[in-house]
Structure formats: structure tokens, C-alpha cells
Scaffold this motif. Structure first.
Motif, mmCIF file in Angstrom:
data_model
loop_
_atom_site.group_PDB
_atom_site.id
_atom_site.type_symbol
_atom_site.label_atom_id
_atom_site.label_comp_id
_atom_site.label_asym_id
_atom_site.label_seq_id
_atom_site.Cartn_x
_atom_site.Cartn_y
_atom_site.Cartn_z
ATOM 1 N N ALA A 36 0.832 -1.209 0.000
ATOM 2 C CA ALA A 36 0.000 0.000 0.000
ATOM 3 C C ALA A 36 0.866 1.260 0.000
ATOM 4 C CB ALA A 36 -0.929 -0.009 1.203
ATOM 5 N N ARG A 37 1.936 1.275 0.800
ATOM 6 C CA ARG A 37 2.823 2.444 0.856
ATOM 7 C C ARG A 37 3.571 2.648 -0.443
ATOM 8 N NH1 ARG A 37 2.318 6.085 5.139
ATOM 9 N NH2 ARG A 37 1.743 4.910 6.962
ATOM 10 N N LEU A 38 3.960 1.557 -1.094
ATOM 11 C CA LEU A 38 4.650 1.681 -2.381
ATOM 12 C C LEU A 38 3.717 2.274 -3.430
ATOM 13 C CD1 LEU A 38 7.176 1.214 -4.083
ATOM 14 C CD2 LEU A 38 6.336 -1.090 -4.539
ATOM 15 N N GLU A 39 2.472 1.823 -3.443
ATOM 16 C CA GLU A 39 1.501 2.376 -4.387
ATOM 17 C C GLU A 39 1.268 3.867 -4.134
ATOM 18 O OE1 GLU A 39 -2.028 0.008 -4.216
ATOM 19 O OE2 GLU A 39 -1.018 -1.758 -5.028
ATOM 20 N N SER A 40 1.144 4.252 -2.868
ATOM 21 C CA SER A 40 0.925 5.666 -2.573
ATOM 22 C C SER A 40 2.175 6.496 -2.896
ATOM 23 C CB SER A 40 0.515 5.863 -1.116
ATOM 24 O OG SER A 40 1.570 5.529 -0.255
ATOM 25 N N PHE A 41 3.355 5.923 -2.703
ATOM 26 C CA PHE A 41 4.598 6.609 -3.048
ATOM 27 C C PHE A 41 4.689 6.846 -4.556
ATOM 28 C CE2 PHE A 41 9.413 6.281 -3.486
ATOM 29 C CZ PHE A 41 9.636 7.591 -3.105
ATOM 30 N N ILE A 42 4.345 5.842 -5.338
ATOM 31 C CA ILE A 42 4.373 5.987 -6.803
ATOM 32 C C ILE A 42 3.349 7.026 -7.256
ATOM 33 C CG2 ILE A 42 3.897 4.788 -8.973
ATOM 34 C CD1 ILE A 42 5.124 2.282 -7.671
ATOM 35 N N LEU A 43 2.164 7.000 -6.661
ATOM 36 C CA LEU A 43 1.147 7.995 -7.023
ATOM 37 C C LEU A 43 1.594 9.410 -6.672
ATOM 38 C CD1 LEU A 43 -2.194 6.235 -6.035
ATOM 39 C CD2 LEU A 43 -1.380 6.794 -8.323
ATOM 40 N N SER A 44 2.235 9.578 -5.521
ATOM 41 C CA SER A 44 2.700 10.912 -5.142
ATOM 42 C C SER A 44 3.812 11.393 -6.073
ATOM 43 C CB SER A 44 3.178 10.926 -3.698
ATOM 44 O OG SER A 44 4.379 10.209 -3.553
ATOM 45 N N LEU A 45 4.655 10.490 -6.541
ATOM 46 C CA LEU A 45 5.700 10.881 -7.495
ATOM 47 C C LEU A 45 5.104 11.280 -8.839
ATOM 48 C CD1 LEU A 45 8.499 8.234 -6.851
ATOM 49 C CD2 LEU A 45 8.472 10.635 -6.168
ATOM 50 N N ASN A 46 4.032 10.598 -9.236
ATOM 51 C CA ASN A 46 3.396 10.925 -10.514
ATOM 52 C C ASN A 46 2.627 12.242 -10.448
ATOM 53 O OD1 ASN A 46 4.376 8.687 -11.825
ATOM 54 N ND2 ASN A 46 2.592 7.447 -11.358
ATOM 55 N N LYS A 47 2.021 12.543 -9.301
ATOM 56 C CA LYS A 47 1.263 13.782 -9.155
ATOM 57 C C LYS A 47 2.172 14.998 -9.055
ATOM 58 C CE LYS A 47 -2.879 11.969 -6.990
ATOM 59 N NZ LYS A 47 -3.706 11.980 -5.773
ATOM 60 N N ASN A 48 3.293 14.851 -8.366
ATOM 61 C CA ASN A 48 4.210 15.961 -8.144
ATOM 62 C C ASN A 48 5.583 15.646 -8.736
ATOM 63 O OD1 ASN A 48 2.200 17.167 -6.536
ATOM 64 N ND2 ASN A 48 2.882 16.034 -4.762
ATOM 65 N N PRO A 49 5.738 15.806 -10.046
ATOM 66 C CA PRO A 49 7.037 15.509 -10.639
ATOM 67 C C PRO A 49 8.115 16.448 -10.099
ATOM 68 C CG PRO A 49 5.519 16.368 -12.296
ATOM 69 C CD PRO A 49 4.772 16.269 -11.018
ATOM 70 N N GLN A 50 9.281 15.891 -9.809
ATOM 71 C CA GLN A 50 10.377 16.674 -9.282
ATOM 72 C C GLN A 50 11.590 16.506 -10.184
ATOM 73 O OE1 GLN A 50 10.924 15.407 -5.263
ATOM 74 N NE2 GLN A 50 8.866 15.946 -4.651
ATOM 75 N N GLU A 51 12.662 17.207 -9.851
ATOM 76 C CA GLU A 51 13.870 17.159 -10.666
ATOM 77 C C GLU A 51 14.636 15.858 -10.481
ATOM 78 O OE1 GLU A 51 16.216 20.608 -9.931
ATOM 79 O OE2 GLU A 51 14.584 21.978 -10.393
ATOM 80 N N LYS A 52 14.537 15.253 -9.305
ATOM 81 C CA LYS A 52 15.263 14.012 -9.052
ATOM 82 C C LYS A 52 14.707 12.886 -9.910
ATOM 83 C CE LYS A 52 15.612 12.632 -4.881
ATOM 84 N NZ LYS A 52 15.555 12.317 -3.454
ATOM 85 N N SER A 53 15.553 11.914 -10.220
ATOM 86 C CA SER A 53 15.076 10.781 -10.989
ATOM 87 C C SER A 53 15.238 9.466 -10.227
ATOM 88 C CB SER A 53 15.820 10.692 -12.321
ATOM 89 O OG SER A 53 17.197 10.487 -12.089
ATOM 90 N N CYS A 54 15.929 9.490 -9.086
ATOM 91 C CA CYS A 54 16.147 8.278 -8.300
ATOM 92 C C CYS A 54 15.693 8.528 -6.858
ATOM 93 C CB CYS A 54 17.621 7.875 -8.340
ATOM 94 S SG CYS A 54 17.933 6.291 -7.572
ATOM 95 N N TYR A 55 14.830 7.653 -6.358
ATOM 96 C CA TYR A 55 14.273 7.799 -5.018
ATOM 97 C C TYR A 55 14.501 6.519 -4.233
ATOM 98 C CZ TYR A 55 11.778 11.666 -7.167
ATOM 99 O OH TYR A 55 11.468 12.818 -7.833
ATOM 100 N N SER A 56 14.639 6.663 -2.929
ATOM 101 C CA SER A 56 14.825 5.515 -2.048
ATOM 102 C C SER A 56 13.529 5.262 -1.282
ATOM 103 C CB SER A 56 15.976 5.771 -1.079
ATOM 104 O OG SER A 56 16.049 4.719 -0.147
ATOM 105 N N PHE A 57 12.986 4.066 -1.445
ATOM 106 C CA PHE A 57 11.780 3.692 -0.716
ATOM 107 C C PHE A 57 12.086 3.556 0.766
ATOM 108 C CE2 PHE A 57 8.548 0.479 0.594
ATOM 109 C CZ PHE A 57 7.433 1.259 0.365
ATOM 110 N N ARG A 58 13.293 3.148 1.093
ATOM 111 C CA ARG A 58 13.710 3.026 2.495
ATOM 112 C C ARG A 58 13.665 4.380 3.194
ATOM 113 N NH1 ARG A 58 19.277 0.255 4.352
ATOM 114 N NH2 ARG A 58 18.554 -1.144 2.738
ATOM 115 N N ASP A 59 14.179 5.423 2.532
ATOM 116 C CA ASP A 59 14.152 6.762 3.114
ATOM 117 C C ASP A 59 12.726 7.295 3.226
ATOM 118 O OD1 ASP A 59 16.894 6.671 3.273
ATOM 119 O OD2 ASP A 59 17.209 7.867 1.454
#
Length: 83
Positions: A36-59
Motif C-alpha cells: 500500500a505504501r509503495l503504491e501511494s509513493f508511486i502515485l505521489s511521485l506521478n502527481k508531483n514531478p520533481q527534478e530528481k530521478s532516483c528515489y529511495s523507498f527506504r528513506d
């Protein structure tokens, strides 16, 4: 603990990579929460595109979980004498 990574392109064409995703068995008590958290993390990245291209799920999960659970889930085994 095994970790996997996910790489995809969002709707704007930006390449996004998510690393440090734990591989869990379906019987693991944290399986549903991580999914569930991974899905919400992916949705938040898609809604708010940022300059970074690599994200850590652990962080991302560090402030969202209780510390004993986080430590149990993301702990790395230390081997004696680099074995």
C-alpha cells in the motif's frame, strides 16, 4: 533481506527509479503495508514531478513507520570477517 528496484517513465516522459524496495513473502505481516505504501509513493511521485530521478523507498518509509518495525524490516545482516 533482499531488495528490488523499480524503473519506469511517468506521464511527462521522465524516467523514475525507486530503489531499496524490500522483497517480502505474502505471509509476512508487513506485506500489505509495504504494498500500500509503495503504491501511494508511486502515485505521489506521478502527481508531483520533481527534478530528481532516483528515489529511495527506504528513506520514504523511515518517518512513516515505528522505529522498531523499521529496524526489523530494513536491518542488514552484518557478516563477520566479510564472509
Amino acid at each position: 533481506m533482499l531488495f528490488k528496484s523499480l524503473e519506469y517513465k511517468n506521464s511527462t516522459g521522465q524516467k523514475i527509479k525507486i530503489v531499496d524496495i524490500p522483497v517480502l513473502d505474502k505471509n509476512n505481516p508487513y506485506f500489505f503495508m509495504m504494498k500500500a505504501r509503495l503504491e501511494s509513493f508511486i502515485l505521489s511521485l506521478n502527481k508531483n514531478p520533481q527534478e530528481k530521478s532516483c528515489y529511495s523507498f527506504r528513506d520514504y518509509m523511515k518517518p512513516k513507520m515505528r522505529w522498531p518495525d523499521y529496524k526489523k524490516l530494513f536491518s542488514l545482516q552484518e557478516f563477520k570477517n566479510n564472509a
